[in-house]
Write a protein that holds these residues in place. Structure first.
Motif, PDB file in Angstrom:
ATOM      1  N   ARG A  32      50.120  31.524  49.059  1.00 40.98           N
ATOM      2  CA  ARG A  32      49.344  30.935  50.154  1.00 40.98           C
ATOM      3  C   ARG A  32      50.159  30.859  51.436  1.00 40.98           C
ATOM      4  N   ARG A  33      51.464  30.649  51.313  1.00 39.34           N
ATOM      5  CA  ARG A  33      52.316  30.551  52.502  1.00 39.34           C
ATOM      6  C   ARG A  33      52.291  31.848  53.305  1.00 39.34           C
ATOM      7  N   GLN A  34      52.044  32.956  52.636  1.00 43.64           N
ATOM      8  CA  GLN A  34      51.960  34.246  53.311  1.00 43.64           C
ATOM      9  C   GLN A  34      50.554  34.549  53.825  1.00 43.64           C
ATOM     10  N   GLY A  35      49.611  33.642  53.577  1.00 41.59           N
ATOM     11  CA  GLY A  35      48.231  33.879  53.974  1.00 41.59           C
ATOM     12  C   GLY A  35      47.546  34.941  53.143  1.00 41.59           C
ATOM     13  N   ALA A  36      48.076  35.218  51.949  1.00 42.83           N
ATOM     14  CA  ALA A  36      47.535  36.289  51.105  1.00 42.83           C
ATOM     15  C   ALA A  36      46.356  35.799  50.281  1.00 42.83           C
ATOM     16  N   ARG A  37      45.416  36.701  50.053  1.00 41.35           N
ATOM     17  CA  ARG A  37      44.255  36.418  49.219  1.00 41.35           C
ATOM     18  C   ARG A  37      44.178  37.323  48.004  1.00 41.35           C
ATOM     19  N   ARG A  38      44.929  38.435  48.030  1.00 42.59           N
ATOM     20  CA  ARG A  38      44.826  39.457  46.976  1.00 42.59           C
ATOM     21  C   ARG A  38      46.245  39.801  46.499  1.00 42.59           C
ATOM     22  N   ALA A  39      46.775  38.990  45.615  1.00 40.10           N
ATOM     23  CA  ALA A  39      48.135  39.199  45.096  1.00 40.10           C
ATOM     24  C   ALA A  39      48.076  40.139  43.898  1.00 40.10           C
ATOM     25  N   PHE A  40      48.794  41.234  43.989  1.00 43.47           N
ATOM     26  CA  PHE A  40      48.719  42.304  42.993  1.00 43.47           C
ATOM     27  C   PHE A  40      50.051  42.404  42.258  1.00 43.47           C
ATOM     28  N   VAL A  41      50.004  42.374  40.935  1.00 44.49           N
ATOM     29  CA  VAL A  41      51.204  42.401  40.097  1.00 44.49           C
ATOM     30  C   VAL A  41      51.565  43.838  39.738  1.00 44.49           C
ATOM     31  N   VAL A  42      52.830  44.173  39.834  1.00 47.43           N
ATOM     32  CA  VAL A  42      53.343  45.479  39.409  1.00 47.43           C
ATOM     33  C   VAL A  42      54.456  45.239  38.399  1.00 47.43           C
ATOM     34  N   ALA A  90      43.574  50.365  45.891  1.00 45.52           N
ATOM     35  CA  ALA A  90      42.221  50.200  45.356  1.00 45.52           C
ATOM     36  C   ALA A  90      41.872  48.729  45.154  1.00 45.52           C
ATOM     37  N   ALA A  91      42.891  47.909  44.844  1.00 45.05           N
ATOM     38  CA  ALA A  91      42.669  46.474  44.643  1.00 45.05           C
ATOM     39  C   ALA A  91      42.644  45.708  45.959  1.00 45.05           C
ATOM     40  N   ASP A  92      42.814  46.416  47.075  1.00 47.52           N
ATOM     41  CA  ASP A  92      42.875  45.784  48.398  1.00 47.52           C
ATOM     42  C   ASP A  92      43.963  44.714  48.433  1.00 47.52           C
ATOM     43  N   ALA A  93      45.124  45.028  47.865  1.00 44.01           N
ATOM     44  CA  ALA A  93      46.222  44.068  47.765  1.00 44.01           C
ATOM     45  C   ALA A  93      46.794  43.750  49.142  1.00 44.01           C
ATOM     46  N   ASP A  94      47.051  42.467  49.379  1.00 40.14           N
ATOM     47  CA  ASP A  94      47.735  42.074  50.609  1.00 40.14           C
ATOM     48  C   ASP A  94      49.066  41.377  50.315  1.00 40.14           C
ATOM     49  N   LEU A  95      49.482  41.352  49.055  1.00 39.13           N
ATOM     50  CA  LEU A  95      50.790  40.839  48.640  1.00 39.13           C
ATOM     51  C   LEU A  95      51.118  41.471  47.292  1.00 39.13           C
ATOM     52  N   LEU A  96      52.366  41.845  47.096  1.00 36.97           N
ATOM     53  CA  LEU A  96      52.814  42.486  45.861  1.00 36.97           C
ATOM     54  C   LEU A  96      53.744  41.549  45.102  1.00 36.97           C
ATOM     55  N   ILE A  97      53.555  41.467  43.788  1.00 35.91           N
ATOM     56  CA  ILE A  97      54.425  40.665  42.931  1.00 35.91           C
ATOM     57  C   ILE A  97      55.114  41.606  41.952  1.00 35.91           C
ATOM     58  N   ALA A  98      56.428  41.740  42.089  1.00 35.15           N
ATOM     59  CA  ALA A  98      57.218  42.579  41.177  1.00 35.15           C
ATOM     60  C   ALA A  98      57.712  41.721  40.028  1.00 35.15           C
ATOM     61  N   VAL A  99      57.388  42.137  38.796  1.00 36.31           N
ATOM     62  CA  VAL A  99      57.807  41.395  37.614  1.00 36.31           C
ATOM     63  C   VAL A  99      58.582  42.337  36.712  1.00 36.31           C
ATOM     64  N   GLY A 100      59.883  42.104  36.566  1.00 37.34           N
ATOM     65  CA  GLY A 100      60.674  42.974  35.707  1.00 37.34           C
ATOM     66  C   GLY A 100      62.105  43.093  36.175  1.00 37.34           C
ATOM     67  N   GLY A 101      62.755  44.153  35.721  1.00 39.07           N
ATOM     68  CA  GLY A 101      64.147  44.405  36.086  1.00 39.07           C
ATOM     69  C   GLY A 101      64.258  45.211  37.362  1.00 39.07           C
ATOM     70  N   GLY A 102      65.430  45.797  37.553  1.00 36.77           N
ATOM     71  CA  GLY A 102      65.699  46.508  38.793  1.00 36.77           C
ATOM     72  C   GLY A 102      64.755  47.657  39.070  1.00 36.77           C
ATOM     73  N   SER A 103      64.352  48.393  38.025  1.00 40.47           N
ATOM     74  CA  SER A 103      63.458  49.537  38.242  1.00 40.47           C
ATOM     75  C   SER A 103      62.140  49.100  38.863  1.00 40.47           C
ATOM     76  N   VAL A 104      61.571  48.004  38.367  1.00 33.94           N
ATOM     77  CA  VAL A 104      60.296  47.521  38.890  1.00 33.94           C
ATOM     78  C   VAL A 104      60.468  46.990  40.310  1.00 33.94           C
ATOM     79  N   ILE A 105      61.508  46.208  40.537  1.00 30.01           N
ATOM     80  CA  ILE A 105      61.707  45.604  41.858  1.00 30.01           C
ATOM     81  C   ILE A 105      61.947  46.682  42.911  1.00 30.01           C
ATOM     82  N   VAL A 106      62.732  47.685  42.572  1.00 28.11           N
ATOM     83  CA  VAL A 106      62.962  48.805  43.492  1.00 28.11           C
ATOM     84  C   VAL A 106      61.662  49.564  43.737  1.00 28.11           C
ATOM     85  N   ALA A 107      60.896  49.784  42.665  1.00 29.62           N
ATOM     86  CA  ALA A 107      59.638  50.518  42.797  1.00 29.62           C
ATOM     87  C   ALA A 107      58.664  49.811  43.718  1.00 29.62           C
ATOM     88  N   VAL A 108      58.585  48.483  43.616  1.00 27.06           N
ATOM     89  CA  VAL A 108      57.623  47.737  44.439  1.00 27.06           C
ATOM     90  C   VAL A 108      57.981  47.827  45.915  1.00 27.06           C
TER      91      VAL A 108
END
Length: 405
Positions: A32-42, A90-108
């Motif tokens: 919410r602090r970012q004003g996001a409405r569509r948080a998408f998990v990767v 496609a999900a109209d994401a306005d915020l990304l959530i990286a969950v995982g190790g370095g590969s995921v965080i780098v990818a996001v």
């Protein structure tokens, strides 16, 4: 330790949440602090299918949860990042959530670049040519905010660069954009405990090796000194506790905080990134890891660390003594060469105690491949810039590989 009178420290707009239940307590507020409405998990397939982290995030975010892409591959492959970008769009994401190790965080971070920039990914990446130093284009477009939820003590958690594996190229696709730094980092106990012990051991080894490399560095300013001193206080003993206490939240949390503090030291003005002296050879370790996906970055780092020290010229007496003391191998009257030998021997003992390999021949690497591995160290932006020529990089890498065998 003396500090210079003139220094620069940079602050970035991030918040760190640490401890048990951090996701439930603070994630919705961070979104919410970012004003996001569509948080998408990767994340990776294993995170979504073998842990409850995505379910916890879904329950916490409620209507702000926009979906999940769980196909990020090891080493942040270009193909999986492209797929994640399409899913986020496609999900109209306005915020990304990286969950995982370095590969995921780098990818996001790369997903954020591809969502924000209109150019061709091959034009946006670091450019290599035979007759010039590498060049990284400026990526000016706004990027969606990123929240990182690491599951391992990775140095990727609060940086702004990405390196993607692409089998069609002879080097990684590298992107550098400070706008892909996270707005929030969650060191949640449950997330950190979700990583298997073998994965934890490998990623923790890269943190430990980096801590060793900083032990003899002069303090560039009081902030850097504080960051690195506390990182070593947390990380060095936590690493040695891995054998008996890998499932203790405090051990994993201390290693993650040590990785975070190492990065913050660079924001606080650390300009001297150790690649010699008592560091392992980052370029060679990365080439090994990328050429043989079954070899983790930690395993590659461990087998090269002592050999790199034995092959190189010992730093001055003060740096040698400080590093030897950090590893509890110092004896009064040691010369720098004596200290370097004791440090190399001590590192091999510590890595063996934790369960890491200490010789290159312990890994599935044919000796006939050493020259090919050395040749692949040239196109690594973080490691090759300080050498006089690509030929010098290759020659030095081959000597280290031979010594590590």
């Amino acid at each position: 330790m003396a500090a210079t009178e003139l220094f620069r420290s940079a602050g970035y707009d991030w918040r760190l949440f640490c401890g048990p239940g951090a996701i439930e307590a603070q994630l919705l507020g961070a979104v919410r602090r970012q004003g996001a409405r569509r948080a998408f998990v990767v994340c990776s397939p294993s995170i979504n299918r073998r842990t409850d982290l995505v379910q916890r995030i879904t329950a916490t975010l409620g209507g702000a949860y926009a979906g999940v892409f769980d196909g990020i591959e090891n080493d942040s492959t270009y193909a999986s990042v492209q797929a994640a970008t399409a899913a986020a769009r496609a999900a109209d994401a306005d915020l990304l959530i990286a969950v995982g190790g370095g590969s995921v965080i780098v990818a996001v971070r790369a997903v954020a670049v591809f969502l924000g920039e209109a150019g061709d990914p091959f034009d946006l990446m670091t450019q290599y040519s035979e007759n010039a130093r590498p060049f990284s284009p400026r990526l000016e477009a706004p990027k969606p905010p990123i929240v990182n939820i690491p599951t391992t003590p990775t140095s990727a958690m609060n940086r702004g660069g990405s390196g993607l594996k692409n089998p069609d190229l002879d080097h990684r696709m590298e992107y550098f954009d400070p706008k892909t730094r996270p707005c929030a980092i969650f060191l949640d106990d449950g997330a950190l405990l979700s990583a298997p012990a073998s994965v934890l051991r490998s990623t923790a080894t890269t943190v430990f090796a980096s801590l060793v490399a900083t032990a003899g560095d002069p303090a560039e300013n009081p902030l850097v000194a504080g960051d690195l001193d506390q990182a070593r206080r947390l990380g060095l003993p936590a690493y040695r506790r891995l054998t008996a206490e890998a499932e203790e939240p405090r051990v994993r949390r201390d290693l993650a905080l040590a990785a975070f503090l190492q990065n913050r030291a660079e924001d606080d003005g650390r300009t001297m990134r150790s690649r010699g002296g008592f560091a392992s050879d980052y370029a060679v370790a990365t080439a090994l890891h990328l050429r043989y996906p079954e070899i983790g970055q930690g395993e590659a780092t461990a087998v090269l660390h002592a050999a790199t020290i034995r092959h190189g010229t010992p730093p001055d007496a003060a740096a040698s003594a400080a590093t030897a003391r950090a590893l509890d191998v110092w004896q009064d009257g040691m010369s720098p060469a004596d200290a370097a030998a004791a440090i190399a021997d001590g590192l091999e003992r510590i890595y063996a105690e934790v369960g890491m390999p200490v010789r290159l021949r312990e890994l599935p690497v044919p000796r006939d491949d050493l020259a090919k591995i050395a040749a692949e160290t040239v196109k690594n932006f973080n490691a090759s810039a300080n050498l006089a020529s690509p030929e010098a990089r290759v020659a030095n890498s081959l000597r280290v590989l031979e010594a590590a065998w």
